[in-house]
Design a protein around this motif. Sequence first.
Motif, PDB file in Angstrom:
ATOM      1  N   SER A  25       0.697  -1.225   0.218  1.00 41.69           N
ATOM      2  CA  SER A  25       0.044  -0.063   0.068  1.00 41.69           C
ATOM      3  C   SER A  25       0.992   1.270  -0.042  1.00 41.69           C
ATOM      4  O   SER A  25       0.427   2.499  -0.101  1.00 41.69           O
ATOM      5  N   MET A  26       2.269   1.186   0.452  1.00 41.44           N
ATOM      6  CA  MET A  26       3.022   2.378   0.196  1.00 41.44           C
ATOM      7  C   MET A  26       3.290   3.017  -0.995  1.00 41.44           C
ATOM      8  O   MET A  26       3.387   3.977  -1.476  1.00 41.44           O
ATOM      9  N   TRP A  27       3.089   1.690  -2.117  1.00 44.10           N
ATOM     10  CA  TRP A  27       3.679   2.284  -3.453  1.00 44.10           C
ATOM     11  C   TRP A  27       2.524   2.188  -4.442  1.00 44.10           C
ATOM     12  O   TRP A  27       2.501   2.402  -5.532  1.00 44.10           O
ATOM     13  N   MET A  28       1.330   2.058  -3.843  1.00 44.78           N
ATOM     14  CA  MET A  28       0.033   2.039  -4.836  1.00 44.78           C
ATOM     15  C   MET A  28      -1.161   2.576  -4.021  1.00 44.78           C
ATOM     16  O   MET A  28      -0.829   2.426  -2.772  1.00 44.78           O
ATOM     17  N   HIS A  29      -2.244   2.859  -4.333  1.00 45.73           N
ATOM     18  CA  HIS A  29      -3.416   3.420  -3.751  1.00 45.73           C
ATOM     19  C   HIS A  29      -3.903   2.377  -2.747  1.00 45.73           C
ATOM     20  O   HIS A  29      -3.987   1.169  -3.166  1.00 45.73           O
ATOM     21  N   ASN A  30      -4.244   2.670  -1.592  1.00 45.46           N
ATOM     22  CA  ASN A  30      -4.747   1.794  -0.727  1.00 45.46           C
ATOM     23  C   ASN A  30      -6.000   0.844  -1.065  1.00 45.46           C
ATOM     24  O   ASN A  30      -5.959  -0.109  -0.353  1.00 45.46           O
ATOM     25  N   VAL A  31      -6.558   1.660  -1.772  1.00 47.73           N
ATOM     26  CA  VAL A  31      -7.979   0.635  -2.253  1.00 47.73           C
ATOM     27  C   VAL A  31      -7.357  -0.656  -3.089  1.00 47.73           C
ATOM     28  O   VAL A  31      -7.800  -1.646  -3.074  1.00 47.73           O
ATOM     29  N   ALA A  32      -6.438  -0.082  -4.043  1.00 48.50           N
ATOM     30  CA  ALA A  32      -6.045  -1.190  -5.230  1.00 48.50           C
ATOM     31  C   ALA A  32      -4.999  -2.287  -4.172  1.00 48.50           C
ATOM     32  O   ALA A  32      -5.188  -3.381  -4.436  1.00 48.50           O
ATOM     33  N   ALA A  33      -4.484  -1.915  -3.183  1.00 51.96           N
ATOM     34  CA  ALA A  33      -3.725  -2.693  -2.352  1.00 51.96           C
ATOM     35  C   ALA A  33      -4.615  -3.569  -1.536  1.00 51.96           C
ATOM     36  O   ALA A  33      -4.207  -4.908  -1.517  1.00 51.96           O
ATOM     37  N   THR A  34      -5.784  -2.996  -1.058  1.00 45.46           N
ATOM     38  CA  THR A  34      -6.743  -3.995  -0.310  1.00 45.46           C
ATOM     39  C   THR A  34      -7.425  -4.972  -1.461  1.00 45.46           C
ATOM     40  O   THR A  34      -7.316  -6.300  -1.330  1.00 45.46           O
ATOM     41  N   VAL A  35      -7.631  -4.592  -2.567  1.00 42.01           N
ATOM     42  CA  VAL A  35      -8.137  -5.520  -3.739  1.00 42.01           C
ATOM     43  C   VAL A  35      -7.143  -6.619  -4.171  1.00 42.01           C
ATOM     44  O   VAL A  35      -7.606  -7.702  -4.313  1.00 42.01           O
ATOM     45  N   TYR A  76      -7.127  -2.638   7.351  1.00 43.17           N
ATOM     46  CA  TYR A  76      -6.514  -1.436   8.315  1.00 43.17           C
ATOM     47  C   TYR A  76      -4.959  -1.163   7.913  1.00 43.17           C
ATOM     48  O   TYR A  76      -4.384  -0.180   7.770  1.00 43.17           O
ATOM     49  N   SER A  77      -4.487  -2.529   7.444  1.00 43.92           N
ATOM     50  CA  SER A  77      -2.802  -2.305   6.988  1.00 43.92           C
ATOM     51  C   SER A  77      -2.683  -1.575   5.720  1.00 43.92           C
ATOM     52  O   SER A  77      -1.728  -0.634   5.641  1.00 43.92           O
ATOM     53  N   ALA A  78      -3.719  -1.843   4.849  1.00 47.32           N
ATOM     54  CA  ALA A  78      -3.742  -0.820   3.597  1.00 47.32           C
ATOM     55  C   ALA A  78      -3.822   0.504   3.831  1.00 47.32           C
ATOM     56  O   ALA A  78      -3.067   1.599   3.361  1.00 47.32           O
ATOM     57  N   VAL A  79      -4.713   1.153   4.733  1.00 51.34           N
ATOM     58  CA  VAL A  79      -4.872   2.380   5.199  1.00 51.34           C
ATOM     59  C   VAL A  79      -3.529   3.087   5.803  1.00 51.34           C
ATOM     60  O   VAL A  79      -3.181   4.106   5.424  1.00 51.34           O
ATOM     61  N   VAL A  80      -3.179   1.984   6.796  1.00 54.22           N
ATOM     62  CA  VAL A  80      -1.836   2.498   7.557  1.00 54.22           C
ATOM     63  C   VAL A  80      -0.747   2.713   6.576  1.00 54.22           C
ATOM     64  O   VAL A  80       0.015   3.832   6.785  1.00 54.22           O
ATOM     65  N   GLY A  81      -0.505   1.771   5.972  1.00 53.41           N
ATOM     66  CA  GLY A  81       0.286   1.817   4.763  1.00 53.41           C
ATOM     67  C   GLY A  81       0.535   3.087   4.022  1.00 53.41           C
ATOM     68  O   GLY A  81       1.576   3.539   3.461  1.00 53.41           O
ATOM     69  N   GLY A  82      -0.660   3.336   3.535  1.00 52.63           N
ATOM     70  CA  GLY A  82      -0.825   4.450   2.722  1.00 52.63           C
ATOM     71  C   GLY A  82      -0.557   5.912   3.148  1.00 52.63           C
ATOM     72  O   GLY A  82      -0.320   6.713   2.194  1.00 52.63           O
ATOM     73  N   MET A  83      -0.706   5.958   4.449  1.00 52.86           N
ATOM     74  CA  MET A  83      -0.347   7.073   5.206  1.00 52.86           C
ATOM     75  C   MET A  83       1.203   7.535   4.671  1.00 52.86           C
ATOM     76  O   MET A  83       1.692   8.669   4.982  1.00 52.86           O
TER      77      MET A  83
END
Length: 390
Positions: A25-35, A76-83
């Motif tokens: 999620s750090m390197w792409m949009h967190n929604v895409a990382a979750t999917v 939640y990890s996707a959201v946190v990583g995206g920050m």
Amino acid sequence: MVFCVEPLNAPLLLLGICATTAFVSMWMHNVAATVMMMPVATGILQRLPSSPSSSSEMVPPAVGKFCRAVVLGVIYSAVVGGMSTLTGTGVNLILVGMWKSYFPEADPISFSQWFFFGFPLALCIFVVLWGILCVLYCPKGTGKVLSPYLHKSHLRSELEMLGPMSFAEKMVLSVFGGLVVLWMTRNITDDIPGWGGIFNGRAGDGTASVMMATLLFIIPNGIKKGEKLMDWGKCKKLPWNIVLLLGAGFAIADGVRTSGLAGVLSKGLVFLETAPYWAIAPTVCLIAASITEFTSNNATTTLLVPLLIEIAKNMQIHPLLLMVPGAIGAQFAFLLPTGTPSNVVGFTTGHIEIKDMMKTGLPLKIAGTAFLSVLMPTLGTYVFGSKGVA
């Protein structure tokens, strides 16, 4: 494989799933990382019994708890990583765009500058997230219950089925690694300006992105003669609507500023002007975190940040001291499925309920607010150089 030890350690396996999701999620949009990561996580959970296969077999409660922990951990990890990076979520890009729009004379927020603040904050919140999930959903003895279904040999056989990396995969990884290096080294410190200094500030993070993306249209994929890693047919399938969404947010924010609406609306938050900063930062974060549960985090940021800029001007403090808590607080949508598309992805798996999100998200939101309130006036002041008065 590293986190799947023998005998099975459920908290360690959960850490591996969450850490991988946060890193992606750090390197792409967190929604895409979750999917992308949710099918991987649910694929692991499919090895666990979901319902009694016979009248005499009962599903241990630890199995259901671990399933909830994995799904909650992914969203939640996707959201946190995206920050932690500018590319992890649209909210960070909106913040950077508004900063450049409202203060064109100021230095722009670079990728590395945000990373030096966002990564420590995300790391602190991630550790708390893992701790909450372990306490609530991974009681003692969970590993022994899961061991018959999740064995290291199973994961090893699936890894072998993937085979070695292809030429195209290696090239994409190389281009991506080069892009990260360029992002991190464009502007390092005042004494070490980085490669951006060669161009006298005319080259930004977007310059590096376009340059490396162009290479994808040049490098062959090694599969069929004449084919490249990227072509226009594939490019047309990219979610360009996200670009339009961000552009619309910038337009709305500029309209709020030029029409004077920001000044009118900011009067509703005039009570913040008399409060000390140590109380304002968590208040702003909580306001944003509450609004974002019912609206999208992009919309929350677009409407709230211009108001915070007006308040910062009246208080004669650096605008980033309020803009950053407001933008990051808008990402704390941990309580309801409607808060963010990532939550919807996890909710549709059927493994979690709203009460699970409430039980996990509330302490996580409080912890995130506390960490932000401490790091913003300390590390944030150092990283963003916001000691002066706006």
